[in-house]
Scaffold this motif. Structure first.
Motif, PDB file in Angstrom:
ATOM      1  N   HIS A 142      12.435   4.910   7.747  1.00 59.90           N
ATOM      2  CA  HIS A 142      13.632   4.103   7.507  1.00 59.90           C
ATOM      3  C   HIS A 142      14.323   4.379   6.178  1.00 59.90           C
ATOM      4  O   HIS A 142      15.250   3.650   5.808  1.00 59.90           O
ATOM      5  N   GLY A 143      13.897   5.393   5.462  1.00 53.29           N
ATOM      6  CA  GLY A 143      14.457   5.665   4.140  1.00 53.29           C
ATOM      7  C   GLY A 143      15.954   5.903   4.161  1.00 53.29           C
ATOM      8  O   GLY A 143      16.692   5.376   3.322  1.00 53.29           O
ATOM      9  N   GLY A 144      16.436   6.694   5.119  1.00 51.60           N
ATOM     10  CA  GLY A 144      17.870   6.950   5.231  1.00 51.60           C
ATOM     11  C   GLY A 144      18.646   5.687   5.520  1.00 51.60           C
ATOM     12  O   GLY A 144      19.699   5.434   4.917  1.00 51.60           O
ATOM     13  N   TRP A 145      18.141   4.895   6.452  1.00 47.40           N
ATOM     14  CA  TRP A 145      18.787   3.626   6.779  1.00 47.40           C
ATOM     15  C   TRP A 145      18.816   2.719   5.549  1.00 47.40           C
ATOM     16  O   TRP A 145      19.866   2.143   5.224  1.00 47.40           O
ATOM     17  N   ALA A 146      17.675   2.585   4.847  1.00 52.53           N
ATOM     18  CA  ALA A 146      17.600   1.692   3.686  1.00 52.53           C
ATOM     19  C   ALA A 146      18.583   2.111   2.604  1.00 52.53           C
ATOM     20  O   ALA A 146      19.213   1.262   1.968  1.00 52.53           O
ATOM     21  N   ALA A 147      18.750   3.412   2.406  1.00 52.63           N
ATOM     22  CA  ALA A 147      19.690   3.900   1.404  1.00 52.63           C
ATOM     23  C   ALA A 147      21.132   3.568   1.780  1.00 52.63           C
ATOM     24  O   ALA A 147      21.990   3.427   0.912  1.00 52.63           O
ATOM     25  N   SER A 148      21.399   3.401   3.075  1.00 49.53           N
ATOM     26  CA  SER A 148      22.771   3.126   3.528  1.00 49.53           C
ATOM     27  C   SER A 148      23.116   1.640   3.570  1.00 49.53           C
ATOM     28  O   SER A 148      24.270   1.292   3.805  1.00 49.53           O
ATOM     29  N   LEU A 172       0.833  -1.204   0.000  1.00 50.23           N
ATOM     30  CA  LEU A 172       0.000   0.000   0.000  1.00 50.23           C
ATOM     31  C   LEU A 172       0.870   1.257   0.000  1.00 50.23           C
ATOM     32  O   LEU A 172       1.931   1.288   0.626  1.00 50.23           O
ATOM     33  N   ARG A 173       0.423   2.276  -0.682  1.00 49.04           N
ATOM     34  CA  ARG A 173       1.182   3.535  -0.758  1.00 49.04           C
ATOM     35  C   ARG A 173       1.464   4.110   0.630  1.00 49.04           C
ATOM     36  O   ARG A 173       2.555   4.607   0.882  1.00 49.04           O
ATOM     37  N   SER A 174       0.490   4.028   1.520  1.00 49.84           N
ATOM     38  CA  SER A 174       0.687   4.583   2.862  1.00 49.84           C
ATOM     39  C   SER A 174       1.797   3.843   3.607  1.00 49.84           C
ATOM     40  O   SER A 174       2.554   4.449   4.371  1.00 49.84           O
ATOM     41  N   VAL A 175       1.925   2.548   3.378  1.00 49.95           N
ATOM     42  CA  VAL A 175       2.974   1.762   4.020  1.00 49.95           C
ATOM     43  C   VAL A 175       4.335   2.154   3.452  1.00 49.95           C
ATOM     44  O   VAL A 175       5.291   2.378   4.204  1.00 49.95           O
ATOM     45  N   ALA A 176       4.424   2.281   2.125  1.00 51.51           N
ATOM     46  CA  ALA A 176       5.686   2.695   1.493  1.00 51.51           C
ATOM     47  C   ALA A 176       6.094   4.090   1.947  1.00 51.51           C
ATOM     48  O   ALA A 176       7.266   4.345   2.243  1.00 51.51           O
ATOM     49  N   GLU A 177       5.133   4.996   2.030  1.00 50.35           N
ATOM     50  CA  GLU A 177       5.440   6.364   2.481  1.00 50.35           C
ATOM     51  C   GLU A 177       5.925   6.368   3.926  1.00 50.35           C
ATOM     52  O   GLU A 177       6.885   7.061   4.270  1.00 50.35           O
ATOM     53  N   ALA A 178       5.269   5.596   4.783  1.00 50.95           N
ATOM     54  CA  ALA A 178       5.694   5.517   6.186  1.00 50.95           C
ATOM     55  C   ALA A 178       7.082   4.897   6.282  1.00 50.95           C
ATOM     56  O   ALA A 178       7.920   5.351   7.076  1.00 50.95           O
ATOM     57  N   PHE A 179       7.347   3.865   5.475  1.00 52.54           N
ATOM     58  CA  PHE A 179       8.669   3.255   5.486  1.00 52.54           C
ATOM     59  C   PHE A 179       9.734   4.282   5.098  1.00 52.54           C
ATOM     60  O   PHE A 179      10.757   4.401   5.782  1.00 52.54           O
ATOM     61  N   ARG A 180       9.509   5.002   4.008  1.00 48.40           N
ATOM     62  CA  ARG A 180      10.501   5.994   3.561  1.00 48.40           C
ATOM     63  C   ARG A 180      10.726   7.056   4.627  1.00 48.40           C
ATOM     64  O   ARG A 180      11.856   7.474   4.868  1.00 48.40           O
ATOM     65  N   ARG A 181       9.653   7.467   5.291  1.00 51.95           N
ATOM     66  CA  ARG A 181       9.761   8.494   6.332  1.00 51.95           C
ATOM     67  C   ARG A 181      10.563   7.983   7.534  1.00 51.95           C
ATOM     68  O   ARG A 181      11.442   8.666   8.045  1.00 51.95           O
TER      69      ARG A 181
END
Length: 140
Positions: free
Chosen positions: A113-119, A102-111
């Motif tokens: 954990h996005g920095g962590w995921a990019a690293s 769901l878009r809301s789940v992806a948006e919450a994830f990026r908000r």
């Protein structure tokens, strides 16, 4: 590939790698692109708990809270962290677990954990839902 091509890329359909190859190095499939480019993909699922419990013959009740879904995405990425490399794309296959996509789940994830995921070390991390409209980049 459909999502990337929809955005203007020109990738061929992915081909599965040889699952018995000793030098697989975390690559489940590859796609060819223009100028002999190769897109190397590692695939995993964010719905790890359900498959573990079902495999044990246990009953499983999924939590559909946004927080639990976001944490399942993070756990799936963490589990594949040892396979990360700057030329590997990680695809979280949520085709059979659409609540994760769901878009809301992806948006919450990026908000959250996005920095962590990019690293973590993958070139990109994608969440792949049951339709092209539910394929979303999580990182970078």
């Amino acid at each position: 590939m459909q999502r990337l091509n929809q955005d203007g890329a020109q990738w061929d359909p992915p081909q599965l790698t040889n699952p018995s190859a000793r030098d697989e190095k975390g690559i489940d499939c590859e796609a060819s692109g223009p100028e002999e480019l190769r897109l190397r993909i590692q695939v995993t699922t964010p719905e790890r708990a359900a498959f573990r419990e079902i495999g044990r013959g246990s009953e499983f009740r999924a939590s559909t809270s946004e927080e639990a879904l976001v944490e399942a995405l993070r756990a799936a990425i963490e589990a594949k962290r040892t396979r990360s490399a700057p030329d590997i794309h990680l695809a979280l296959d949520a085709v059979h677990a659409p609540a994760h996509a769901l878009r809301s789940v992806a948006e919450a994830f990026r908000r959250l954990h996005g920095g962590w995921a990019a690293s973590v070390g993958f070139q990109e991390i994608w969440l792949v839902g049951p339709s092209v409209g539910l394929v979303q980049r999580l990182a970078p």
